[in-house]
Design a protein around this motif. Structure first.
Motif, mmCIF file in Angstrom:
data_model
loop_
_atom_site.group_PDB
_atom_site.id
_atom_site.type_symbol
_atom_site.label_atom_id
_atom_site.label_comp_id
_atom_site.label_asym_id
_atom_site.label_seq_id
_atom_site.Cartn_x
_atom_site.Cartn_y
_atom_site.Cartn_z
ATOM 1 N N GLY A 9 0.896 -1.268 0.017
ATOM 2 C CA GLY A 9 0.032 0.009 -0.032
ATOM 3 C C GLY A 9 0.977 1.488 0.170
ATOM 4 N N GLY A 10 0.612 2.277 -0.652
ATOM 5 C CA GLY A 10 1.150 3.586 -0.855
ATOM 6 C C GLY A 10 0.775 4.533 0.341
ATOM 7 N N ALA A 11 0.485 5.569 -0.046
ATOM 8 C CA ALA A 11 0.105 6.718 1.218
ATOM 9 C C ALA A 11 -0.625 7.926 0.472
ATOM 10 C CB ALA A 11 1.424 7.416 1.777
ATOM 11 N N ARG A 12 -1.306 8.585 1.135
ATOM 12 C CA ARG A 12 -1.940 9.602 0.790
ATOM 13 C C ARG A 12 -2.301 10.743 1.624
ATOM 14 N NH1 ARG A 12 -8.075 8.866 1.271
ATOM 15 N NH2 ARG A 12 -8.393 6.941 2.052
ATOM 16 N N THR A 13 -2.763 12.025 1.127
ATOM 17 C CA THR A 13 -3.037 13.011 2.073
ATOM 18 C C THR A 13 -4.395 13.547 1.548
ATOM 19 O OG1 THR A 13 -1.948 15.028 0.756
ATOM 20 C CG2 THR A 13 -0.748 13.554 2.442
ATOM 21 N N VAL A 14 -5.164 14.023 2.564
ATOM 22 C CA VAL A 14 -6.537 14.615 2.309
ATOM 23 C C VAL A 14 -6.646 15.798 2.733
ATOM 24 C CG1 VAL A 14 -8.952 14.574 2.351
ATOM 25 C CG2 VAL A 14 -7.734 12.287 1.840
ATOM 26 N N GLY A 15 -6.502 17.101 2.226
ATOM 27 C CA GLY A 15 -6.646 18.516 2.609
ATOM 28 C C GLY A 15 -5.458 18.714 3.651
ATOM 29 N N LEU A 16 -4.279 18.302 3.412
ATOM 30 C CA LEU A 16 -3.059 18.425 4.292
ATOM 31 C C LEU A 16 -2.511 20.131 4.197
ATOM 32 C CD1 LEU A 16 -1.464 16.874 6.306
ATOM 33 C CD2 LEU A 16 0.137 16.689 4.185
ATOM 34 N N ALA A 61 5.238 11.071 6.380
ATOM 35 C CA ALA A 61 5.899 10.075 7.111
ATOM 36 C C ALA A 61 5.452 10.056 8.736
ATOM 37 C CB ALA A 61 7.295 10.142 6.951
ATOM 38 N N GLY A 62 4.737 10.995 9.183
ATOM 39 C CA GLY A 62 4.499 10.921 10.764
ATOM 40 C C GLY A 62 5.568 11.428 11.551
ATOM 41 N N LEU A 63 6.498 12.307 10.958
ATOM 42 C CA LEU A 63 7.587 12.780 11.553
ATOM 43 C C LEU A 63 7.175 14.083 12.311
ATOM 44 C CD1 LEU A 63 10.777 11.933 9.455
ATOM 45 C CD2 LEU A 63 10.068 11.189 11.386
ATOM 46 N N ASP A 64 6.124 14.948 11.544
ATOM 47 C CA ASP A 64 5.651 15.787 11.899
ATOM 48 C C ASP A 64 3.835 15.861 11.849
ATOM 49 O OD1 ASP A 64 5.268 18.847 12.638
ATOM 50 O OD2 ASP A 64 6.394 19.731 10.791
ATOM 51 N N VAL A 71 -3.568 12.106 6.887
ATOM 52 C CA VAL A 71 -2.539 11.402 6.230
ATOM 53 C C VAL A 71 -3.036 9.900 6.361
ATOM 54 C CG1 VAL A 71 -0.284 10.814 6.107
ATOM 55 C CG2 VAL A 71 -1.001 13.154 6.743
ATOM 56 N N PHE A 72 -2.832 9.154 5.341
ATOM 57 C CA PHE A 72 -2.986 7.778 5.278
ATOM 58 C C PHE A 72 -1.733 6.964 4.901
ATOM 59 C CE2 PHE A 72 -6.980 9.451 4.969
ATOM 60 C CZ PHE A 72 -8.050 8.639 5.626
ATOM 61 N N VAL A 73 -1.321 6.111 5.693
ATOM 62 C CA VAL A 73 -0.384 5.120 5.227
ATOM 63 C C VAL A 73 -0.988 3.793 5.027
ATOM 64 C CG1 VAL A 73 2.039 3.881 5.837
ATOM 65 C CG2 VAL A 73 1.615 6.273 6.337
ATOM 66 N N GLY A 74 -1.033 3.067 3.774
ATOM 67 C CA GLY A 74 -1.925 2.221 3.426
ATOM 68 C C GLY A 74 -3.187 2.621 3.990
ATOM 69 N N ASP A 75 -4.032 1.768 4.565
ATOM 70 C CA ASP A 75 -5.437 1.957 5.022
ATOM 71 C C ASP A 75 -5.305 2.773 6.330
ATOM 72 O OD1 ASP A 75 -4.448 -0.090 6.399
ATOM 73 O OD2 ASP A 75 -6.267 -1.453 5.802
ATOM 74 N N ARG A 93 6.497 0.006 8.770
ATOM 75 C CA ARG A 93 5.847 0.342 7.539
ATOM 76 C C ARG A 93 6.573 1.712 6.649
ATOM 77 N NH1 ARG A 93 -0.657 -0.322 7.540
ATOM 78 N NH2 ARG A 93 -0.751 -1.813 9.292
ATOM 79 N N ILE A 94 7.559 2.192 7.210
ATOM 80 C CA ILE A 94 8.139 3.301 6.348
ATOM 81 C C ILE A 94 9.631 3.245 6.539
ATOM 82 C CG2 ILE A 94 8.239 6.040 6.405
ATOM 83 C CD1 ILE A 94 5.530 6.095 7.987
ATOM 84 N N GLY A 95 10.308 3.642 5.366
ATOM 85 C CA GLY A 95 11.812 3.547 5.555
ATOM 86 C C GLY A 95 12.168 4.810 4.972
ATOM 87 N N PHE A 96 13.252 5.083 5.576
ATOM 88 C CA PHE A 96 13.575 6.418 5.335
ATOM 89 C C PHE A 96 15.151 6.723 4.750
ATOM 90 C CE2 PHE A 96 10.902 6.897 9.000
ATOM 91 C CZ PHE A 96 10.130 8.024 8.575
#
Length: 249
Positions: A9-16, A61-64, A71-75, A93-96
Motif C-alpha cells: 500500500g502507498g500513502a495519501r493526504t487529504v486536505g493537508l 511520514a509521521g515525523l511532523d 494522512v493515510f499510510v496504506g489504510d 511500514r516506513i523506510g527513510f
C-alpha cells in the motif's frame, strides 16, 4: 527477483495543511494538499526553495503533525494513532533515506542494513534480505564498514536498510545530494530497481531534474500547494517546469 514482486500500500493526504506560528507571523507551509503516492510507483517531489517539500514528506511520514487534514499510510490514518502506535508504524511500514547516509561507522554494511530489526528485537526475513542484498549489488562488501565504502555504496547500504523491513513506503530526502553524479546514478538506479523488481513504493524529494527523471511522475509544489504533475518525466522537461515555477514564485 521478479518472483518476489509485491505491491504494498502507498500513502495519501487529504486536505493537508501545515501552519507554523500564529497571527501576523504565521507561515503556511502546506495549503490544502491532496496527494496520492501510488503503491509500486516512484514519485519525485520538486519545487522552489521554501515550497513545502520537506514539510510534506515529514507530515506524510509521521515525523511532523499537520495543522489540518488527514494522512493515510496504506489504510491507516496516522493522525488517529497514539505516539506508541505511530512509532511502531514508522518502524514497520516506513523506510527513510536521508542526504547524510546515517550509517553507524563501527558496524559492517550488513549490520547497518539489519540494525532497525535488531533494535526492534525482530528478525529480517532471510529470503527477503537475500533479495535486497542482490538488488543492492554489494554482496562482496557486506563485511566492510562505511569508511571502506564509496559514498554511492554507503547510500545504497542506507537504501537497503530502508528496504529490509519491507516498508509500505520509502521516503528519500535528497538522497543524491552528497554524491557525485556517478554515485548518484548508482543510488537512483537502485531505487528504480526497488520499484520495478521489488514492488516498492518510493517518494523522493529532490532539486535535481536528472534525479527526478528516474521517477514515474513528478509532483511540483509552490507556496505549499501542488501546482503541476508530470508523468513520464524527462530531465529537460522537469528543468523547464522548474524554471517556470522559480520565475513565478
Amino acid at each position: 527477483m521478479n518472483g518476489t514482486k509485491e505491491r504494498t500500500g502507498g500513502a495519501r493526504t487529504v486536505g493537508l495543511s501545515k501552519v507554523y506560528g500564529t497571527g501576523d507571523t504565521a507561515v503556511r507551509a502546506l495549503d490544502d494538499v491532496d496527494l496520492e503516492l501510488v503503491a509500486g510507483r516512484f514519485t519525485a517531489i520538486m519545487g522552489p526553495s521554501g515550497a513545502g517539500k520537506s514539510t510534506l514528506m515529514h507530515c506524510v511520514a509521521g515525523l511532523d503533525k499537520p495543522t489540518a487534514g488527514r494522512v493515510f499510510v496504506g489504510d491507516v490514518e496516522i493522525g488517529t494513532l497514539s505516539d506508541k502506535r505511530l512509532t511502531r508504524l514508522r518502524r514497520e511500514r516506513i523506510g527513510f533515506v536521508f542526504q547524510a547516509f546515517n550509517l553507524i561507522p563501527t558496524l559492517t554494511a550488513l549490520e547497518n542494513i539489519t540494525l532497525p530489526a535488531t533494535l526492534a528485537g525482530t528478525r529480517v526475513d532471510a529470503a527477503w534480505l537475500d533479495t535486497v542484498v542482490a538488488a543492492v549489488g554489494l554482496r562482496e562488501r557486506l563485511g566492510h564498514r562505511p569508511s571502506e565504502l564509496s559514498g554511492g555504496q554507503q547510500q545504497r547500504v542506507a537504501v537497503a536498510r530502508a528496504l529490509a523491513s519491507r516498508p509500505q513506503v520509502i521516503f528519500a530526502d535528497e538522497p543524491t545530494g552528497n554524491l557525485d553524479s556517478r554515485s548518484g546514478e548508482e543510488v537512483l538506479m537502485f531505487l528504480r530497481t526497488a520499484v520495478d523488481e521489488l514492488g516498492q513504493t518510493v517518494a523522493m524529494v529532490t532539486h535535481d531534474p536528472v534525479a527526478a527523471a528516474y521517477a514515474d511522475e513528478v509532483v511540483f509544489l509552490a507556496d505549499g500547494r501542488i501546482v503541476d504533475v508530470m508523468a513520464a518525466p524527462t530531465a529537460a522537461g522537469v528543468l523547464d517546469r522548474m524554471k517556470n515555477l522559480e520565475g513565478t514564485s
